[in-house]
Write a protein that holds these residues in place. Structure first.
Motif, PDB file in Angstrom:
ATOM      1  N   GLU A 133       0.826  -1.210   0.000  1.00 16.60           N
ATOM      2  CA  GLU A 133       0.000   0.000   0.000  1.00 16.60           C
ATOM      3  C   GLU A 133       0.862   1.261   0.000  1.00 16.60           C
ATOM      4  O   GLU A 133       0.583   2.222  -0.708  1.00 16.60           O
ATOM      5  CB  GLU A 133      -0.937   0.005   1.207  1.00 16.60           C
ATOM      6  N   ARG A 136       2.203   1.828  -3.431  1.00 18.58           N
ATOM      7  CA  ARG A 136       1.223   2.383  -4.365  1.00 18.58           C
ATOM      8  C   ARG A 136       1.002   3.869  -4.083  1.00 18.58           C
ATOM      9  O   ARG A 136       0.842   4.673  -4.997  1.00 18.58           O
ATOM     10  CB  ARG A 136      -0.089   1.605  -4.274  1.00 18.58           C
ATOM     11  N   LEU A 137       1.012   4.221  -2.802  1.00 18.65           N
ATOM     12  CA  LEU A 137       0.862   5.634  -2.452  1.00 18.65           C
ATOM     13  C   LEU A 137       2.042   6.437  -2.967  1.00 18.65           C
ATOM     14  O   LEU A 137       1.889   7.520  -3.550  1.00 18.65           O
ATOM     15  CB  LEU A 137       0.733   5.779  -0.933  1.00 18.65           C
ATOM     16  N   LEU A 140       1.789   6.930  -6.607  1.00 19.61           N
ATOM     17  CA  LEU A 140       0.738   7.896  -6.917  1.00 19.61           C
ATOM     18  C   LEU A 140       1.242   9.324  -6.694  1.00 19.61           C
ATOM     19  O   LEU A 140       1.002  10.220  -7.510  1.00 19.61           O
ATOM     20  CB  LEU A 140      -0.462   7.609  -6.009  1.00 19.61           C
ATOM     21  N   ARG A 239      -1.848   4.233   9.481  1.00 16.85           N
ATOM     22  CA  ARG A 239      -2.511   4.858   8.338  1.00 16.85           C
ATOM     23  C   ARG A 239      -1.778   6.124   7.942  1.00 16.85           C
ATOM     24  O   ARG A 239      -1.125   6.768   8.772  1.00 16.85           O
ATOM     25  CB  ARG A 239      -3.947   5.258   8.708  1.00 16.85           C
ATOM     26  N   ALA A 249      -5.146  11.009  -0.781  1.00 16.42           N
ATOM     27  CA  ALA A 249      -5.005   9.563  -0.939  1.00 16.42           C
ATOM     28  C   ALA A 249      -4.693   8.971   0.420  1.00 16.42           C
ATOM     29  O   ALA A 249      -3.859   9.501   1.159  1.00 16.42           O
ATOM     30  CB  ALA A 249      -3.887   9.235  -1.924  1.00 16.42           C
ATOM     31  N   ARG A 250      -5.343   7.870   0.741  1.00 18.93           N
ATOM     32  CA  ARG A 250      -5.213   7.288   2.079  1.00 18.93           C
ATOM     33  C   ARG A 250      -4.891   5.811   1.990  1.00 18.93           C
ATOM     34  O   ARG A 250      -5.484   5.097   1.190  1.00 18.93           O
ATOM     35  CB  ARG A 250      -6.551   7.474   2.810  1.00 18.93           C
ATOM     36  N   VAL A 251      -3.966   5.360   2.802  1.00 21.16           N
ATOM     37  CA  VAL A 251      -3.726   3.931   2.931  1.00 21.16           C
ATOM     38  C   VAL A 251      -3.823   3.543   4.400  1.00 21.16           C
ATOM     39  O   VAL A 251      -3.666   4.383   5.285  1.00 21.16           O
ATOM     40  CB  VAL A 251      -2.343   3.492   2.389  1.00 21.16           C
ATOM     41  N   ASP A 253      -6.501   1.667   5.796  1.00 18.93           N
ATOM     42  CA  ASP A 253      -7.796   1.226   6.299  1.00 18.93           C
ATOM     43  C   ASP A 253      -7.805  -0.295   6.371  1.00 18.93           C
ATOM     44  O   ASP A 253      -7.198  -0.974   5.549  1.00 18.93           O
ATOM     45  CB  ASP A 253      -8.920   1.695   5.368  1.00 18.93           C
ATOM     46  N   GLU A 254      -8.527  -0.821   7.318  1.00 19.16           N
ATOM     47  CA  GLU A 254      -8.626  -2.270   7.455  1.00 19.16           C
ATOM     48  C   GLU A 254      -9.289  -2.865   6.225  1.00 19.16           C
ATOM     49  O   GLU A 254     -10.190  -2.280   5.653  1.00 19.16           O
ATOM     50  CB  GLU A 254      -9.458  -2.655   8.688  1.00 19.16           C
ATOM     51  N   ASP A 279       4.240  -9.214   4.805  1.00 22.12           N
ATOM     52  CA  ASP A 279       4.669  -9.214   3.414  1.00 22.12           C
ATOM     53  C   ASP A 279       5.777  -8.195   3.169  1.00 22.12           C
ATOM     54  O   ASP A 279       6.675  -8.420   2.359  1.00 22.12           O
ATOM     55  CB  ASP A 279       3.484  -8.898   2.488  1.00 22.12           C
TER      56      ASP A 279
END
Lengths: 337, 337, 337, 337
Positions: A133, A136-137, A140, A239, A249-251, A253-254, A279
């Motif tokens: 995540e 990806r952020l 972005l 988070r 943009a947010r990463v 969250d459950e 991971d």
């Protein structure tokens, strides 16, 4: 893919044992060649079932063991400086768990030693850079479609703090992850820090200032705020929301199985970082092995480790003094340009 | 349910016209009895199709019109003090749009006038208290299952700011909503404020300090941070996360139709507050009408209006000075105990 | 806005009492003028505190009471046909709770009676058409950006079924909502129905076939599947996903306060339809009052009520026979063209 | 961990090449020892940069190559039966991509051959069993807290179908994944299948019946419905909701970075299965390598491959005939008890 990379693992505690398992069973292209821990029994236990490993009580002996081509430092922070310098002296690539060196003076000595060497050997274990995540952020933010980042809102919560956790450790142990993540996500240096102290939670040990709210400024004019709450009781939650000129943009969250039962619909919150970032650790070590076998360092550098130390020290001072504390970094050596 | 409550509406601009429509078509138990606006044509236009309304250019004339039993003030802020005092003089219950009075000195005069009267007549238009999500959050905080609230993280974003919007207005016009919401949700007074200024967005008009990051402290030891960003470009977004000792609770995430198309899955973001808070306005006015007909005031009081003015003034000073500014409230009159 | 619409409410049970409260306290432009219930005490109780209402034990007496300009039928289904015909005979506009008439033969008689009258007087209480999410979904399907709808996947779950709920009632009482919603969302008629019967839940009363899985075909070639599960135990959940040629759209996911506590992050599930559809009922009755005062009918018609009865009857047969059952509608009178 | 497992990879197409990369660079404990493809150039290309691999045009030659201790079959489906039997003849453990054998008669021959052997050598490549979300769902169903599963609602959408994709392939190629997943999640066999055909999407190639809606019954009384839509245009979406007696559980909602921009808040939908299930493939092959080195088979068996073939054949017949088709499985050999 050629010969396996032989790794000497320094430290056979919780983290070291986990890395030994990872090198042995998860990662491709490497093997555990040596292990060192002052507690020989613990070292032996950590490599039981792994073939071809020599066991040592001295770090340097492990570095000199046959078949060793790289070092993974998972010993306690105070032992890192000496281990890093020993690896440098032997020209061995090294993956060093965070903090690189707990105090900024020591961190600077490591940085200067590597700079004198003229090539990068050290990668620092900021594993969030390997989380899917976060990556990806980062991609972005880098692709520019959201415009310039203006603020990062971060949350860092743990179920409970380990024994002897101090108020300063909320910053130099916990928030140090956000310090590196913010520098990496923004591509900017942190220049000042202010720490605000809400009423401590009754769920925290007596005397511990928990939670804290930390605000960083950057040399690019961005703000980074961090809620750190290490006795939140309910789970491990990390988070970050990046607020940019053209969107946010947010990463963190459950996600996972969404269960509807007994009047509520929701998902589980992971209980610790080994679950949340399992991971990321795997990817981190695999990438380090892959790069090392190609003679490269692709991850966070000694400069990143040094900067994190300096910022964390300023943060601890800001916590103690109740004021805004500027961050003073040494000039960045050309090696890390 | 007896006779309809006759309401004099002061101000026939955007907000006044919307309230006239609401009283006429949405709310039960009330009717528009009079309207006043310096622009008579605008006043007439706002009540076209509504029966039995007298039209005035002077506020006091509307208050004295036949059938008037209550007042709704939707005129510009500078006209509020005089209108409130005129309503008090006639013993008329009043719903006054925010800000109650733009400057704290005027707000104090209104407060003192009502206190002298010895009974509450004024309700202030902080409509978030009537939003379904905010009410559920308030109920959750009050029932105690999450423990003591330690922090509120707030977000307040608009697509774009109106012409002539100033840097101070981000605080005294926009953040004033969070000021009241925080006081109400926590049941605490705000005691100090610090304003941080990230790099302005290139999407904001030149010279406007947008976004800002505002941190309030409370007399209960809680922290309230607010990201205010009035030219975010993408939508109207109001969120708050309450972090408590035993859990956290968040409202304001987008919902509605979840559309999956063209490679993305998501929901629309409302474009302005009239969409997001349409129901809240309806509930606010209905509750005010119901309470007024029973001779009560159940919503935010003149004390809430006064406190919001004082805190907003401190916030503007904190923005200008770049320092932490303490909030100095007058003693709370017994009437608001 | 002129004179209030005087409404005669037939039936003072749970639903009738709720509509009386709504007309009295929520809706603008109407008042309760008369109420009828065979149980006079219940009727009196339902209007206690409401002024100017005459109380009756006979429906026709209420229709003839002074001040009555419209009728709201909330009596048990078997009483609807007679009440509707009585309203038609007097030219009174009527809002009739679902089912319009429980059996399709009676529904056809009502339809034909209104058709003979030559103008629409009846609106049927399919309140989902007034739910904000359903309306947004309908608007999205109608605007064409997702292309032609191909399938609707529906979920309809209740905590538990009332006493004496039969297997057939899962279709003619519960799924009847989806029957109307599907017809309305798609603008198509349902042409055949198949009912599949999974193993009954141990949480359902003995002998009740619960859950069921119902598949409808439409005259536009779409499929509509419905999971109906009236003893799911955990809450009231109504969802629909429209799958179109260029995307899908879903409504009915839980929202509201997102609470993170005790290892889980989630939102509450409403416990019954009065909570979930409270706003829809308010909008439905307000729209009916507004339209009636303008001499119009804008909501679901007697044709919709008739079609729902026919489809539900076919569904019950499909449940009993275990086969696919075609739906046979009478020709649609021009009045509903 | 001892010597690396030498794997012969049969088939060097898209899937084979991906598995070669995985064995070489991702998975721990294995190496590619041989590769076979009728197209020798393609085989060479697939192992360029990998050391110590022998290249063959005949599958059997690869099985007999030095250092081969296991087989991974990634050749086209029609070649699987012969390859499996050749591996059995040599006592080699094998991971066989799905379908095990395209026709049920051939699948039965493989099953019987392995049963005669008296020990399991084959694992079938149903990789969803290795997806983190599916595994959590399986664990949740197995722990019993939601009670008995009553229904599975499945969605399987692709952006577009490959050239020459037939209506039957929606079932025997696409839905075959749901066939295995349902059998595994429920621990039940599928006993009958019905296929419903909504109007084809204008986005599908002319003549292709796309989407389809498939309903399976199980020997445990559960229902499994599958929307399969292989030209949905917007992304790759695989979801399943398990409805149980005491709650429901859903996996497959999009997650990742939640972006708010241009009026909408949402997340990206992955564009193909290699993105969505990348981790599942990695875990599948790692687990197979680990189990094989310990002399075990822990994944889906030849029985699972056989059952999937039989159910898929029944599904294709149900599509063609428009009726409910029962599934007839041969008795389960004791080896798979």
């Amino acid at each position: 893919m050629g010969e396996l990379l032989g790794v000497a693992v320094l430290g056979a505690g919780h983290m070291g044992a986990d890395h030994i398992r990872r090198l042995d069973q998860v990662v491709s292209g490497a093997r555990v060649a040596a292990v060192a821990d002052p507690d020989a029994a613990r070292a032996k236990e950590a490599v039981s079932g792994v073939e071809g490993v020599s066991v040592h009580t001295e770090a340097e002996a492990a570095l000199d063991a046959p078949g060793v081509g790289a070092v993974l430092i998972a010993s306690p922070g105070p032992a890192h400086e000496e281990a890093l310098l020993a690896a440098f002296a032997r020209g061995l690539p090294v993956l060093c768990e965070k903090p690189m060196v707990p105090d900024s003076a020591g961190a600077l000595r490591v940085l200067e030693a590597e700079a004198r060497l003229g090539r990068r050997l050290a990668q620092i274990g900021f594993m969030r850079r390997y989380d899917a995540e976060y990556r990806r952020l980062k991609a972005l933010l880098d692709d520019g479609r959201l415009g310039r980042p203006l603020m990062l809102h971060c949350t860092h919560r743990n179920v409970s703090s380990p024994p002897d956790f101090t108020s300063a450790m909320l910053i130099d142990s916990s928030v140090s992850h956000e310090i590196d993540a913010a520098r990496w996500l923004l591509g900017q240096e942190l220049t000042a820090v202010t720490v605000l102290r809400p009423h401590p939670s009754s769920g925290a040990p007596a005397g511990l200032l928990d939670p804290q709210f930390v605000v960083f400024e950057t040399d690019g004019g961005a703000l980074v705020d961090v809620e750190v709450f290490v006795n939140c009781g309910f789970g491990y939650q990390v988070r970050v929301e990046a607020v940019c000129e053209a969107g946010s943009a947010r990463v963190g969250d459950e996600h996972g199985v969404r269960v509807t039962a007994r009047g509520s619909a929701g998902t589980d919150v992971p209980q610790d970082y080994l679950v949340r970032f399992a991971d990321a650790y795997d990817r981190e070590v695999q990438d380090w092995v892959d790069a090392t076998r190609r003679g490269r360092v692709t991850g966070p550098t000694a400069w990143d480790g040094y900067a994190a130390s300096v910022v964390a020290e300023a943060g601890v001072r800001a916590l103690e003094d109740g004021t805004r504390v500027p961050v003073g970094l040494a000039p960045r050596p050309a090696l890390y340009g």
